[in-house]
Design an enzyme around this catalytic site. Structure first.
Site, PDB file in Angstrom:
ATOM      1  N   GLU A 161       6.292  38.583  28.618  1.00 15.11           N
ATOM      2  CA  GLU A 161       5.239  37.441  29.374  1.00 15.11           C
ATOM      3  C   GLU A 161       4.506  37.956  28.820  1.00 15.11           C
ATOM      4  OE1 GLU A 161       3.060  39.795  32.510  1.00 15.11           O
ATOM      5  OE2 GLU A 161       5.197  40.423  32.891  1.00 15.11           O
ATOM      6  N   GLU A 195      16.358  24.540  45.192  1.00 14.05           N
ATOM      7  CA  GLU A 195      16.405  24.506  46.354  1.00 14.05           C
ATOM      8  C   GLU A 195      16.676  23.201  46.102  1.00 14.05           C
ATOM      9  OE1 GLU A 195      17.887  26.346  48.760  1.00 14.05           O
ATOM     10  OE2 GLU A 195      17.733  28.357  48.282  1.00 14.05           O
TER      11      GLU A 195
END
Length: 296
Positions: free
Chosen positions: A113, A82
């Protein structure tokens, strides 16, 4: 251990969640979410330290790198993406990394992860340098991928911050700045995409927006470096010029085109009665700050 984490506890208000009506579920979720901003407020002084560090990195030509797994990683990727249209920065200036790579944005990548080395490898791939600022994000505060990345970043001299949603989080010991937003038990036990994810998103909004203000990407409360990548943003760009200079739509459109669709340049041209090259030169002298440019 997971059972010792507040984000993994059972919420006493929602023990019988499956017996509640849709309206009752919505009400309790709304009530629980209301506490998120209060939890963030307690950490504002630490968030300010992150902003100051990120702004300093930007001024040195460094980058902001978000890094996380699952929801935390996706939120970092989202905020980074963004920043490009909102502030007109390159996609290299704010980077979001997620364990497992781009495919992990839409589906889980098993075991990614849990790797200490993978975080380090991902930072090596983007050629991390000491002027960069790395923010590790993990709701649980214990994700190995994030810990490995933070350790590597500190090793090469880059500034680091850890954002978690549990007190005394493990990742806090691996970062220069520690933000622990204690959002407590989730409505749906262990689903940290809820309150914890909301808290993380709000904090990332704060960090990126405030840092961009600090490097001149905003005039008043207007996004003057907006990148007009579609019709909506082109119209918004013209409205921003109108708001900043008090001219009509036709005048704003004229200067928008003369400035080659650079909103900031068009604003300076109008407010200082200058041509494009002069406006660009004066903005450069003022390090891109419109206010400083027009006050000279």
């Amino acid at each position: 251990m997971l059972e010792n984490l507040a984000t993994e506890e059972r919420n006493k208000k929602t023990i019988d969640l499956d017996k509640l009506s849709p309206k009752e579920i919505l009400m309790v979720m709304n009530e629980e979410d209301a506490g998120v901003t209060t939890a963030i407020k307690k950490e504002l002084s630490k968030i300010e330290k992150i902003v100051n560090g990120v702004t300093e990195s930007f001024r040195k030509g460094g980058r902001l790198i978000y890094l996380g797994a699952g929801t935390s990683g996706r939120l970092g990727v989202l905020d980074a993406a963004e920043c490009v249209p909102t502030f007109g920065v390159s996609k290299e200036q704010v980077i979001g990394l997620i364990s497992g790579g781009e495919k992990a944005f839409v589906s889980a990548v098993e075991g990614a992860e849990d790797s200490l080395s993978l975080g380090k490898q991902d930072l090596e791939k983007i050629n991390l340098v000491k002027d960069d600022f790395v923010i590790g994000i993990a709701a649980s505060g214990r994700t190995p991928y994030v810990i490995g990345a933070l350790d590597y970043a500190r090793l090469i001299g880059a500034k680091t911050a850890a954002i978690s949603c549990n007190a005394n989080a493990e990742i806090s010991a691996h970062a220069d700045i520690q933000v622990e937003i204690v959002t407590g038990a989730e409505v749906l036990t262990g689903s940290t995409r809820l309150k914890a994810g909301t808290a993380q998103k709000l904090v990332l909004n704060m960090i990126s927006t405030t840092s961009m203000v600090g490097i001149g990407k905003v005039y008043k409360n207007l996004m003057v470096d907006v990148l007009p990548t579609n019709k909506k943003l082109e119209e918004r760009s013209k409205r921003i010029i109108m708001e900043a200079t008090d001219v009509d739509y036709e005048t704003a459109s004229k200067f928008y085109e003369e400035a080659e669709k650079h909103v900031k340049v068009a604003i300076v041209m109008i407010l200082t009665n200058s041509h494009k090259e002069e406006a660009l030169n004066n903005l450069k002298k003022a390090n891109g700050f419109v206010r400083n440019t027009i006050q000279k």
